[in-house]
Scaffold this motif. Structure first.
Motif: not given
Length: 392
Positions: A25-31, A41-51
């Motif tokens: 999340k912190q590295l993604c250049p497009k946020h 209740g555990f957090f996982y990365p979810v990607v916005d495919n439009t970005k």
């Protein structure tokens, strides 16, 4: 549209391949990556495919997907130790070693990152700049800490040549080192020996359960490892706004049972990649359980630490604060046996699936208490163990 996207195609086939470090999340250049809680209740990365531009930075820098051999991993020496200030030590989880390390850094104009409670008793990483604030990040917190954007914040301090101490569990420290992409002379990294991380969702359900059983009073203080009855007989302590206190020994406390029985740990904890002696951190800290087997004189029931040194930097800062400590060197296999949970992944409890199935169906902590009950034989063995220890 948001879904598991490019990163998810790699990690979500098996949730054991994501430790929730938030580095992607912190590295993604497009946020375009968010950390989202799943049904457990555990957090996982979810990607916005439009970005998402499919640059692959998230994959290349994931500590579980790739082997990052360029990280300097080593092991130098091992000690047991305790902080001579008994007031600080009794309020620490083990031997109180973290406090003088952090104090040393702040006294030199540095900052310290660690896990703290927020106003709702969720656990997340924060930056501390004053000695009087260190109490916020002291003590064990048996909930997975949300890293947030602290890797980014840490790098800003490092690039300004500020001395930084970053503490966390081993997967978080490895993720930080990968995120930074180079070794900073002004970074001191400290990881803690980790059994595994429990679900923030279960933790909040437990707190709701405690409030319901205590007239919905507001909580003012929480200690997972209160030493009122001694270091080895620690208990969960929760203080309320009317100064009343709920206290239970760890082997009677429902949340401690949930944690220690491995019923609801993060899936990646059962296939942990980061429990070897060769770690990315400078120093590893933990409890010196079993100390009576080799040095009873170091056990006054106020807490004693295991200290593993991985780098010359770690050795140097330990030497800097050594006047404030009682230290004794021991072989690592003596103070941290190879088959201990601190050096191998913990097994999955066979009740795990039914535990979360019941929890999500009923949506309250009371519904899963039945899954936390131990067979009578465990209670008998524990009683025999306590009689044996008391006789010794």
């Amino acid at each position: 549209m948001k879904n598991v996207g490019f990163l998810g195609n790699e990690t979500f086939k098996d949730k054991q391949r994501c430790c929730g470090c938030s580095s992607c999340k912190q590295l993604c250049p497009k946020h375009c990556i968010e950390m989202v809680y799943d049904s457990e209740g555990f957090f996982y990365p979810v990607v916005d495919n439009t970005k998402c531009i499919k640059c692959g930075i998230c994959i290349k820098n994931c500590p579980l997907i790739n082997n990052h051999n360029e990280i300097n991993k080593s092991f130098i020496n091992s000690y047991i130790g305790l902080y001579k200030n008994e007031r600080i030590r009794i309020n620490s989880s083990s031997g109180g070693i973290f406090y003088p390390l952090a104090k040393h850094v702040i006294e030199r104009g540095g900052v310290v990152f660690g896990a703290a409670f927020d106003d709702n008793w969720n656990v997340h990483h924060v930056c501390v700049t004053k000695i009087e604030e260190l109490k916020k990040i002291m003590g064990s917190k048996y909930v997975q800490s949300n890293i947030g954007d602290t890797f980014i914040e840490c790098k800003k301090y490092l690039d300004k040549n500020v001395l930084v101490l970053f503490s966390g569990v081993a997967c978080q420290i490895e993720a930080l080192k990968i995120f930074l992409k180079k070794d900073y002379d002004n970074l001191i990294s400290v990881d803690v020996l980790c059994h595994g991380v429990p679900s923030p969702k279960v933790w909040q359900m437990y707190l709701s359960y405690i409030r319901r059983n205590n007239n919905d009073k507001s909580i003012t203080t929480i200690e997972f490892r209160n030493k009122t009855l001694g270091w080895s007989d620690y208990g969960m302590s929760i203080e309320f706004d009317d100064n009343s206190i709920f206290f239970e020994k760890h082997y009677n406390n429902l949340y401690s049972k949930y944690f220690l029985q491995n019923i609801g740990l993060r899936p990646s904890c059962h296939n942990c990649h980061f429990k070897s002696l060769s770690r990315s951190s400078d120093i590893t800290l933990g409890d010196a359980w079993g100390i009576d087997n080799y040095n009873k004189s170091f056990n006054d029931e106020k807490g004693t630490s295991v200290i593993l040194i991985h780098t010359n930097k770690g050795m140097n800062i330990l030497n800097d604060i050594s006047d404030y400590l009682n230290l004794k060197e021991y072989p690592v296999d003596t103070i941290l046996p190879p088959m201990s949970d601190s050096r191998k992944s913990v097994s999955i409890n066979k009740k795990r699936n039914n535990f979360f199935k019941t929890l999500n169906k009923k949506n309250n902590f009371e519904s899963i208490i039945k899954h936390l009950k131990q067979p009578l034989i465990y209670k008998i063995l524990r009683k025999i163990k306590h009689i044996f220890i008391n006789n010794k």
